[in-house]
Design a protein around this motif. Structure first.
Motif, PDB file in Angstrom:
ATOM      1  N   LEU A   7       0.825  -1.207   0.000  1.00 34.69           N
ATOM      2  CA  LEU A   7       0.000   0.000   0.000  1.00 34.69           C
ATOM      3  C   LEU A   7       0.863   1.262   0.000  1.00 34.69           C
ATOM      4  O   LEU A   7       0.520   2.258  -0.644  1.00 34.69           O
ATOM      5  CB  LEU A   7      -0.941   0.001   1.205  1.00 34.69           C
ATOM      6  N   ASN A   8       1.988   1.217   0.717  1.00 37.00           N
ATOM      7  CA  ASN A   8       2.909   2.364   0.719  1.00 37.00           C
ATOM      8  C   ASN A   8       3.469   2.619  -0.678  1.00 37.00           C
ATOM      9  O   ASN A   8       3.629   3.767  -1.090  1.00 37.00           O
ATOM     10  CB  ASN A   8       4.049   2.137   1.704  1.00 37.00           C
ATOM     11  N   THR A   9       3.781   1.549  -1.409  1.00 37.32           N
ATOM     12  CA  THR A   9       4.291   1.706  -2.771  1.00 37.32           C
ATOM     13  C   THR A   9       3.257   2.389  -3.666  1.00 37.32           C
ATOM     14  O   THR A   9       3.578   3.311  -4.418  1.00 37.32           O
ATOM     15  CB  THR A   9       4.674   0.332  -3.346  1.00 37.32           C
ATOM     16  N   LYS A  10       1.999   1.938  -3.569  1.00 33.53           N
ATOM     17  CA  LYS A  10       0.940   2.559  -4.370  1.00 33.53           C
ATOM     18  C   LYS A  10       0.744   4.014  -3.977  1.00 33.53           C
ATOM     19  O   LYS A  10       0.575   4.889  -4.833  1.00 33.53           O
ATOM     20  CB  LYS A  10      -0.373   1.796  -4.192  1.00 33.53           C
ATOM     21  N   LYS A  11       0.775   4.281  -2.668  1.00 33.97           N
ATOM     22  CA  LYS A  11       0.553   5.654  -2.203  1.00 33.97           C
ATOM     23  C   LYS A  11       1.707   6.567  -2.616  1.00 33.97           C
ATOM     24  O   LYS A  11       1.496   7.730  -2.937  1.00 33.97           O
ATOM     25  CB  LYS A  11       0.362   5.671  -0.689  1.00 33.97           C
ATOM     26  N   ARG A  12       2.935   6.062  -2.625  1.00 35.77           N
ATOM     27  CA  ARG A  12       4.076   6.870  -3.077  1.00 35.77           C
ATOM     28  C   ARG A  12       3.943   7.252  -4.544  1.00 35.77           C
ATOM     29  O   ARG A  12       4.203   8.400  -4.925  1.00 35.77           O
ATOM     30  CB  ARG A  12       5.379   6.103  -2.864  1.00 35.77           C
ATOM     31  N   ARG A  13       3.549   6.304  -5.376  1.00 39.86           N
ATOM     32  CA  ARG A  13       3.383   6.592  -6.803  1.00 39.86           C
ATOM     33  C   ARG A  13       2.309   7.655  -7.016  1.00 39.86           C
ATOM     34  O   ARG A  13       2.489   8.591  -7.797  1.00 39.86           O
ATOM     35  CB  ARG A  13       3.030   5.323  -7.571  1.00 39.86           C
ATOM     36  N   LEU A  14       1.194   7.495  -6.331  1.00 38.12           N
ATOM     37  CA  LEU A  14       0.115   8.476  -6.475  1.00 38.12           C
ATOM     38  C   LEU A  14       0.507   9.821  -5.866  1.00 38.12           C
ATOM     39  O   LEU A  14       0.137  10.870  -6.388  1.00 38.12           O
ATOM     40  CB  LEU A  14      -1.165   7.935  -5.823  1.00 38.12           C
ATOM     41  N   GLY A  15       1.279   9.803  -4.784  1.00 35.42           N
ATOM     42  CA  GLY A  15       1.751  11.046  -4.186  1.00 35.42           C
ATOM     43  C   GLY A  15       2.670  11.811  -5.122  1.00 35.42           C
ATOM     44  O   GLY A  15       2.621  13.045  -5.195  1.00 35.42           O
ATOM     45  N   LEU A  16       3.497  11.107  -5.862  1.00 34.38           N
ATOM     46  CA  LEU A  16       4.369  11.761  -6.843  1.00 34.38           C
ATOM     47  C   LEU A  16       3.556  12.366  -7.987  1.00 34.38           C
ATOM     48  O   LEU A  16       3.881  13.449  -8.477  1.00 34.38           O
ATOM     49  CB  LEU A  16       5.404  10.780  -7.376  1.00 34.38           C
ATOM     50  N   ILE A  17       2.483  11.688  -8.398  1.00 36.62           N
ATOM     51  CA  ILE A  17       1.614  12.232  -9.444  1.00 36.62           C
ATOM     52  C   ILE A  17       0.937  13.512  -8.950  1.00 36.62           C
ATOM     53  O   ILE A  17       0.855  14.505  -9.677  1.00 36.62           O
ATOM     54  CB  ILE A  17       0.583  11.178  -9.895  1.00 36.62           C
ATOM     55  N   VAL A  18       0.479  13.489  -7.709  1.00 39.96           N
ATOM     56  CA  VAL A  18      -0.174  14.675  -7.139  1.00 39.96           C
ATOM     57  C   VAL A  18       0.824  15.830  -7.037  1.00 39.96           C
ATOM     58  O   VAL A  18       0.499  16.979  -7.382  1.00 39.96           O
ATOM     59  CB  VAL A  18      -0.795  14.341  -5.772  1.00 39.96           C
ATOM     60  N   LEU A  19       2.031  15.546  -6.576  1.00 39.87           N
ATOM     61  CA  LEU A  19       3.040  16.611  -6.488  1.00 39.87           C
ATOM     62  C   LEU A  19       3.417  17.149  -7.865  1.00 39.87           C
ATOM     63  O   LEU A  19       3.674  18.347  -8.013  1.00 39.87           O
ATOM     64  CB  LEU A  19       4.281  16.104  -5.760  1.00 39.87           C
ATOM     65  N   LEU A  20       3.460  16.291  -8.863  1.00 38.63           N
ATOM     66  CA  LEU A  20       3.718  16.740 -10.224  1.00 38.63           C
ATOM     67  C   LEU A  20       2.619  17.698 -10.685  1.00 38.63           C
ATOM     68  O   LEU A  20       2.892  18.743 -11.281  1.00 38.63           O
ATOM     69  CB  LEU A  20       3.821  15.548 -11.168  1.00 38.63           C
ATOM     70  N   GLY A  21       1.370  17.355 -10.398  1.00 43.73           N
ATOM     71  CA  GLY A  21       0.253  18.220 -10.766  1.00 43.73           C
ATOM     72  C   GLY A  21       0.311  19.562 -10.057  1.00 43.73           C
ATOM     73  O   GLY A  21       0.055  20.610 -10.658  1.00 43.73           O
ATOM     74  N   ILE A  22       0.673  19.553  -8.782  1.00 42.42           N
ATOM     75  CA  ILE A  22       0.806  20.816  -8.042  1.00 42.42           C
ATOM     76  C   ILE A  22       1.937  21.647  -8.633  1.00 42.42           C
ATOM     77  O   ILE A  22       1.828  22.864  -8.757  1.00 42.42           O
ATOM     78  CB  ILE A  22       1.013  20.533  -6.544  1.00 42.42           C
ATOM     79  N   GLY A  23       3.024  20.989  -9.013  1.00 38.10           N
ATOM     80  CA  GLY A  23       4.130  21.706  -9.646  1.00 38.10           C
ATOM     81  C   GLY A  23       3.722  22.343 -10.968  1.00 38.10           C
ATOM     82  O   GLY A  23       4.119  23.474 -11.277  1.00 38.10           O
TER      83      GLY A  23
END
Length: 106
Positions: A7-23
């Motif tokens: 679950l941490n692996t999935k959440k990290r991938r999605l967290g990076l996508i969210v941070l990319l969108g914020i950027g």
């Protein structure tokens, strides 16, 4: 591999996508400053970043499932903890009660 680490692996991938969108959203705002004319490209870049952020968050809510009972636990996983890991207080699946620190079922 434990359920929590998967679950941490999935959440990290999605967290990076969210941070990319914020950027991308911040890039859209930053490129609009200093222009004498009204910014025309701001809405396109900003909304593209918003779309990436929204897709990252929404896909986390609808795609993260318990590996034992296959019920959605994305809301509990995405809401608690840090942006890149599941909360330490979230120990069991609310539907079937499987321990998240146990090994994944086959």
């Amino acid at each position: 591999m434990s359920i929590r680490s998967a679950l941490n692996t999935k959440k990290r991938r999605l967290g990076l996508i969210v941070l990319l969108g914020i950027g991308i959203m911040l890039l859209g705002v930053a490129t609009s400053f200093g222009l004498r004319e009204p910014p025309r490209e701001l809405p396109i870049v900003f909304f593209a970043g918003f779309l990436v952020t929204f897709v990252g968050l929404f896909s986390g809510y609808i795609t993260i499932r318990c590996p034992q009972c296959k019920n959605l636990i994305g809301y509990q996983v995405m809401w608690g903890g840090s942006p890149f890991s599941v909360s330490k207080n979230f120990n069991y699946c609310p539907s079937c009660g499987v321990n998240l620190d146990s090994n994944e079922p086959k």
